[in-house]
Design a protein around this motif. Structure first.
Motif, mmCIF file in Angstrom:
data_model
loop_
_atom_site.group_PDB
_atom_site.id
_atom_site.type_symbol
_atom_site.label_atom_id
_atom_site.label_comp_id
_atom_site.label_asym_id
_atom_site.label_seq_id
_atom_site.Cartn_x
_atom_site.Cartn_y
_atom_site.Cartn_z
ATOM 1 N N LEU A 20 -64.454 34.985 -22.075
ATOM 2 C CA LEU A 20 -64.739 34.409 -23.377
ATOM 3 C C LEU A 20 -63.895 33.149 -23.573
ATOM 4 N N SER A 21 -64.491 32.192 -24.255
ATOM 5 C CA SER A 21 -63.772 30.962 -24.603
ATOM 6 C C SER A 21 -63.888 30.731 -26.098
ATOM 7 N N CYS A 22 -62.887 30.103 -26.649
ATOM 8 C CA CYS A 22 -62.905 29.741 -28.072
ATOM 9 C C CYS A 22 -62.310 28.347 -28.200
ATOM 10 N N ALA A 23 -63.133 27.428 -28.604
ATOM 11 C CA ALA A 23 -62.695 26.045 -28.744
ATOM 12 C C ALA A 23 -62.574 25.690 -30.220
ATOM 13 N N GLY A 35 -55.591 34.561 -31.072
ATOM 14 C CA GLY A 35 -55.866 35.937 -30.693
ATOM 15 C C GLY A 35 -57.337 36.225 -30.585
ATOM 16 N N TRP A 36 -57.626 37.348 -29.957
ATOM 17 C CA TRP A 36 -58.983 37.879 -29.880
ATOM 18 C C TRP A 36 -58.993 39.249 -30.551
ATOM 19 N N TYR A 37 -59.973 39.439 -31.401
ATOM 20 C CA TYR A 37 -60.203 40.707 -32.068
ATOM 21 C C TYR A 37 -61.605 41.175 -31.699
ATOM 22 N N TYR A 93 -66.800 40.209 -30.483
ATOM 23 C CA TYR A 93 -65.460 39.674 -30.265
ATOM 24 C C TYR A 93 -65.282 38.389 -31.091
ATOM 25 N N TYR A 94 -64.170 38.328 -31.797
ATOM 26 C CA TYR A 94 -63.858 37.194 -32.659
ATOM 27 C C TYR A 94 -62.554 36.533 -32.212
ATOM 28 N N CYS A 95 -62.549 35.218 -32.175
ATOM 29 C CA CYS A 95 -61.275 34.558 -31.934
ATOM 30 C C CYS A 95 -60.638 34.215 -33.278
ATOM 31 N N ASN A 96 -59.349 34.117 -33.249
ATOM 32 C CA ASN A 96 -58.557 33.875 -34.458
ATOM 33 C C ASN A 96 -57.444 32.891 -34.132
ATOM 34 N N TYR A 97 -57.292 31.899 -34.990
ATOM 35 C CA TYR A 97 -56.170 30.965 -34.895
ATOM 36 C C TYR A 97 -55.373 31.061 -36.193
ATOM 37 N N TYR A 107 -49.795 27.565 -43.189
ATOM 38 C CA TYR A 107 -50.567 28.157 -42.112
ATOM 39 C C TYR A 107 -51.567 29.138 -42.719
ATOM 40 N N ARG A 108 -52.682 29.264 -42.070
ATOM 41 C CA ARG A 108 -53.684 30.247 -42.490
ATOM 42 C C ARG A 108 -54.504 30.675 -41.292
ATOM 43 N N ASP A 109 -55.241 31.763 -41.512
ATOM 44 C CA ASP A 109 -56.101 32.302 -40.463
ATOM 45 C C ASP A 109 -57.460 31.609 -40.473
ATOM 46 N N TYR A 110 -57.932 31.315 -39.283
ATOM 47 C CA TYR A 110 -59.289 30.829 -39.087
ATOM 48 C C TYR A 110 -59.979 31.749 -38.087
ATOM 49 N N TRP A 111 -61.287 31.948 -38.300
ATOM 50 C CA TRP A 111 -62.043 32.885 -37.472
ATOM 51 C C TRP A 111 -63.273 32.209 -36.894
ATOM 52 N N GLY A 112 -63.608 32.615 -35.678
ATOM 53 C CA GLY A 112 -64.873 32.212 -35.107
ATOM 54 C C GLY A 112 -66.003 33.064 -35.646
#
Length: 121
Positions: A20-23, A35-37, A93-97, A107-112
């Motif tokens: 998996l990739s998350c850009a 992270g990956w959830y 599967y979700y990526c999280n920054y 700072y805050r959470d961002y989700w794919g």
């Protein structure tokens, strides 16, 4: 605003592998952690793997030794290499920054948007 786009999900047989990739795109000043959830039907979202700005990683017990998280800091991209996949790995599967868009900003959470991984037994 930060946008995250995942790719690499799909259907695979048990024992197989996926990457998996998350850009990330948009304005990013600093990333604290990535992270990956995953979330399976009827279950809560759970952390699969994380990596912080120092490169330290952590994994859920269920994936240790099978999954590897990595990042390309120059590209603001995070990866999840998944080997020896099992049917119980089936989930979205979700990526999280956890990052900020500019100096002095919180700072805050961002989700794919999520990518489906289906492992057939």
């Amino acid at each position: 605003q930060v946008q995250l786009v995942e790719s690499g999900g799909g259907l695979v047989q048990a024992g197989g592998s996926l990457r998996l990739s998350c850009a990330a795109s948009g304005s990013i000043f600093s990333i604290n952690r990535m992270g990956w959830y995953r979330q399976a039907p009827g279950k809560q979202r759970e952390l699969v793997a994380g990596i912080n700005s120092a490169g330290s990683t952590n994994y859920a017990d269920s994936v240790k030794g099978r999954f590897t998280i990595s990042r390309d800091a120059a590209k603001n991209t995070v990866y999840l290499q998944m080997n020896s996949l099992k049917s119980e790995d089936t989930a979205v599967y979700y990526c999280n920054y956890y990052c900020n868009a500019d100096a002095g900003m919180w700072y805050r959470d961002y989700w794919g948007q999520g990518t489906q991984v289906t492992v057939s037994s």
